[in-house]
Design a protein around this motif. Structure first.
Motif, mmCIF file in Angstrom:
data_model
loop_
_atom_site.group_PDB
_atom_site.id
_atom_site.type_symbol
_atom_site.label_atom_id
_atom_site.label_comp_id
_atom_site.label_asym_id
_atom_site.label_seq_id
_atom_site.Cartn_x
_atom_site.Cartn_y
_atom_site.Cartn_z
ATOM 1 N N UNK A 42 0.848 -1.199 0.000
ATOM 2 C CA UNK A 42 0.000 0.000 0.000
ATOM 3 C C UNK A 42 0.879 1.243 0.000
ATOM 4 N N UNK A 43 0.503 2.242 -0.787
ATOM 5 C CA UNK A 43 1.259 3.497 -0.742
ATOM 6 C C UNK A 43 1.224 4.065 0.673
ATOM 7 N N UNK A 44 2.342 4.592 1.112
ATOM 8 C CA UNK A 44 2.395 5.082 2.487
ATOM 9 C C UNK A 44 3.213 6.357 2.555
ATOM 10 N N UNK A 45 2.582 7.365 3.119
ATOM 11 C CA UNK A 45 3.269 8.621 3.391
ATOM 12 C C UNK A 45 3.276 8.809 4.906
ATOM 13 N N UNK A 46 2.093 9.058 5.468
ATOM 14 C CA UNK A 46 1.988 9.233 6.916
ATOM 15 C C UNK A 46 1.563 7.947 7.617
ATOM 16 N N UNK A 47 1.065 6.990 6.859
ATOM 17 C CA UNK A 47 0.589 5.736 7.429
ATOM 18 C C UNK A 47 -0.897 5.718 7.688
ATOM 19 N N UNK A 48 -1.579 6.823 7.418
ATOM 20 C CA UNK A 48 -3.016 6.904 7.687
ATOM 21 C C UNK A 48 -3.812 5.905 6.851
ATOM 22 N N UNK A 49 -3.516 5.797 5.565
ATOM 23 C CA UNK A 49 -4.259 4.886 4.694
ATOM 24 C C UNK A 49 -4.094 3.447 5.165
ATOM 25 N N UNK A 50 -2.879 3.042 5.385
ATOM 26 C CA UNK A 50 -2.593 1.651 5.737
ATOM 27 C C UNK A 50 -3.015 1.312 7.167
ATOM 28 N N UNK A 51 -2.784 2.199 8.102
ATOM 29 C CA UNK A 51 -2.970 1.856 9.512
ATOM 30 C C UNK A 51 -4.310 2.258 10.113
ATOM 31 N N UNK A 52 -4.691 3.501 9.982
ATOM 32 C CA UNK A 52 -5.920 3.955 10.629
ATOM 33 C C UNK A 52 -7.143 3.841 9.734
ATOM 34 N N UNK A 90 8.769 4.324 2.700
ATOM 35 C CA UNK A 90 8.136 3.624 3.827
ATOM 36 C C UNK A 90 7.753 2.189 3.475
ATOM 37 N N UNK A 91 7.166 1.993 2.301
ATOM 38 C CA UNK A 91 6.779 0.662 1.835
ATOM 39 C C UNK A 91 7.478 0.396 0.509
ATOM 40 N N UNK A 92 8.492 -0.438 0.520
ATOM 41 C CA UNK A 92 9.295 -0.646 -0.686
ATOM 42 C C UNK A 92 8.547 -1.283 -1.852
ATOM 43 N N UNK A 93 7.387 -1.889 -1.597
ATOM 44 C CA UNK A 93 6.617 -2.526 -2.664
ATOM 45 C C UNK A 93 5.357 -1.742 -3.009
ATOM 46 N N UNK A 94 5.292 -0.472 -2.616
ATOM 47 C CA UNK A 94 4.103 0.354 -2.835
ATOM 48 C C UNK A 94 3.735 0.387 -4.306
ATOM 49 N N UNK A 95 2.429 0.333 -4.557
ATOM 50 C CA UNK A 95 1.928 0.295 -5.930
ATOM 51 C C UNK A 95 0.446 0.609 -5.940
#
Length: 127
Positions: A42-52, A90-95
């Motif tokens: 998952x694309x990650x900048x602040x982590x909001x999409x993936x985590x919260x 942050x996520x090396x496989x982001x896509x």
């Protein structure tokens, strides 16, 4: 020749198996969610999409359906645009289309099915 048979259906056992299938489905959905997070796709900048903002919705589990939901306004845009240049810091496989490997035809397409089988066997005591 006459044959007589009597069939007795154990409703208690059927209810137990039904409850076990619902619990196995919920655990499987959570396992898929965890697998996706750990795969760092998952694309990650602040982590909001993936985590919260991404979670498993169990509201229809008794009807045989669970969903992994991302409830941010930008999730759909990111998902359907794999041509974006996603940061890999942050996520090396982001896509984009990060669920595709776990869907039919993807490299992990059997993950959900195999996980459900294991969970169902545990929940029913067959394992």
């Amino acid at each position: 020749m006459a044959v007589k048979s009597t069939i007795k259906i154990d409703q208690g056992k059927i209810r137990k198996l039904t409850r076990a299938s619902i619990r196995a489905l919920e655990k499987t959905a959570e396992a898929v969610h965890t697998e996706i997070v750990q795969a760092q796709v998952m694309p990650r900048d602040t982590g909001a999409l993936q985590n919260e903002s991404t979670f498993v919705d169990y509201s229809n589990s008794s009807q045989g359906s669970c969903s992994i939901v991302s409830d941010t306004p930008y999730a759909r845009r990111l998902y359907y645009h794999p041509e974006y240049q996603f940061s890999k810091d942050e996520n090396p496989n982001a896509r984009g289309k990060w669920y595709e490997p776990w869907m039919k035809g993807g490299e992990h397409e059997t993950f959900a099915r195999d996980t459900f089988k294991k969970n169902y066997r545990r929940e029913t005591g067959l394992w």
